[in-house]
Design an enzyme around this catalytic site. Structure first.
Site, mmCIF file in Angstrom:
data_model
loop_
_atom_site.group_PDB
_atom_site.id
_atom_site.type_symbol
_atom_site.label_atom_id
_atom_site.label_comp_id
_atom_site.label_asym_id
_atom_site.label_seq_id
_atom_site.Cartn_x
_atom_site.Cartn_y
_atom_site.Cartn_z
ATOM 1 N N GLU A 1 -6.425 4.869 8.090
ATOM 2 C CA GLU A 1 -6.205 6.291 7.771
ATOM 3 C C GLU A 1 -7.459 6.907 7.167
ATOM 4 O O GLU A 1 -7.740 8.095 7.362
ATOM 5 C CB GLU A 1 -4.993 6.422 6.839
ATOM 6 N N GLY B 1 3.072 2.429 10.700
ATOM 7 C CA GLY B 1 4.022 3.520 10.522
ATOM 8 C C GLY B 1 4.789 3.878 11.786
ATOM 9 O O GLY B 1 5.435 4.916 11.858
ATOM 10 N N HIS C 1 -9.314 1.325 5.291
ATOM 11 C CA HIS C 1 -7.998 1.510 5.924
ATOM 12 C C HIS C 1 -8.148 2.476 7.101
ATOM 13 O O HIS C 1 -8.928 3.429 7.045
ATOM 14 C CB HIS C 1 -6.994 2.056 4.904
ATOM 15 N N ASN D 1 0.871 -1.182 0.000
ATOM 16 C CA ASN D 1 0.000 0.000 0.000
ATOM 17 C C ASN D 1 0.907 1.230 0.000
ATOM 18 O O ASN D 1 1.508 1.558 1.018
ATOM 19 C CB ASN D 1 -0.895 -0.035 1.252
ATOM 20 N N SER E 1 3.855 -2.070 10.200
ATOM 21 C CA SER E 1 5.307 -2.164 10.348
ATOM 22 C C SER E 1 5.863 -3.530 9.946
ATOM 23 O O SER E 1 6.793 -4.038 10.575
ATOM 24 C CB SER E 1 5.747 -1.785 11.771
ATOM 25 N N LYS F 1 0.140 4.302 -0.281
ATOM 26 C CA LYS F 1 -0.456 5.516 0.318
ATOM 27 C C LYS F 1 -0.189 6.705 -0.600
ATOM 28 O O LYS F 1 -0.181 6.550 -1.820
ATOM 29 C CB LYS F 1 0.065 5.707 1.748
ATOM 30 N N GLU G 1 -5.001 -4.711 10.779
ATOM 31 C CA GLU G 1 -3.950 -3.699 10.927
ATOM 32 C C GLU G 1 -4.168 -2.934 12.233
ATOM 33 O O GLU G 1 -4.954 -1.982 12.275
ATOM 34 C CB GLU G 1 -3.996 -2.705 9.755
#
Ligand code: 13P
Length: 253
Positions: free
Chosen positions: A97, A173, A95, A9, A213, A11, A167
């Site tokens: 985010e 991240g 996701h 991904n 990660s 992003k 996730e």
């Protein structure tokens, strides 16, 4: 046996030229890899060129989001039929985010998953708890709510097009990966819920990716867990060498 599925991904990263350079390298270096399904999710504007470059390869082009309607007065949005026309075969929906910054809810994630599958694409449905939720012992109920919202409209017949990605938000991240044991516990729980909804045989066929990660150094131990069927990779998918190492860690032994 579930075939492992590793998706990068990207992003909001890579110019179109950089995206093409990266997929050209991946295509060259991963062409001979067997027994692992591979995908990359570029930005929307890079997606058509990436899909074209990947034609005939063993790497699928994925989108990072979609709207739930096929067309209409939705300024700034994209639809699953358009993504299919542009060359996508999978869409990441829900996701964290998107949930955190762009208002995706369990309900809209469910609608997006339905629209994705209706357009003939595969849906990678993301679930996962925040650090506060984990610390408050609410991981499993949070994941349950997310699954219930996402899967409400997905019939058993559509499940070959369904992948779940666990996730944990605190691992995205941050460099702080869930341990294989922590991830496996949630993956096994997700599979139990899938079995309640669709029956054990179907649940045993649905891939559950881990994301947060993932790196070359931890990919193998995570994917060795019995319910971890691949990875959704952010940062480490931006470097060809790292992503290639992660894909190779997923190869059947
Ligand atoms: P990182 O691998 O950078 O933690 O991102 C994970 C992720 O969000 C993939 O969708």
């Amino acid at each position: 046996m579930r075939q492992k599925f590793v998706v990068g991904n990207w992003k909001l990263n890579k110019t179109i030229a950089e995206a093409l350079a990266l997929v050209t390298e991946l295509k060259n270096q991963l062409g001979a890899v067997k027994g692992v399904q591979i995908g990359v999710a570029p930005t929307f504007v890079a997606l058509p060129s990436v899909a074209k470059r990947l034609e005939g390869s063993n790497i699928a082009t994925c989108a990072q989001n979609t709207h739930w309607e096929a067309s209409g007065a939705w300024t700034g949005e994209l639809s699953a039929p358009l993504l299919a026309e542009a060359g996508a075969s999978w869409v990441i929906v829900g996701h964290s985010e998107r949930r955190q910054h762009f208002g995706d809810t369990n309900e809209t994630v469910g609608k997006k998953a339905v629209a994705t599958i209706a357009a003939g694409l595969g849906a990678i449905v993301c679930v996962g708890e925040t650090l506060a939720e984990r610390d408050g012992n609410r991981t499993l109920p949070i994941v349950d709510d997310q699954l219930a919202g996402a899967l409400g409209g997905i019939a058993a017949a559509a499940t070959p097009k369904l992948v779940i990605a666990y996730e944990p938000v605190w691992a995205i991240g941050t460099g702080r990966t869930a341990t294989p044991g922590q991830a496996q516990e949630v993956h096994a729980h997700i599979r139990k819920r899938l079995a309640e909804r669709y029956g054990q045989v179907i649940a045993d066929g649905i891939r559950i990716q881990y994301g947060g990660s993932v790196k070359p150094s931890n990919a193998e131990s995570l994917m060795a867990e019995r319910d971890i069927d691949g990875a959704l990779v952010g940062g480490a998918s931006l470097e060809a060498a790292d992503f290639i190492a992660i894909v190779k860690a997923a190869r059947p032994s």
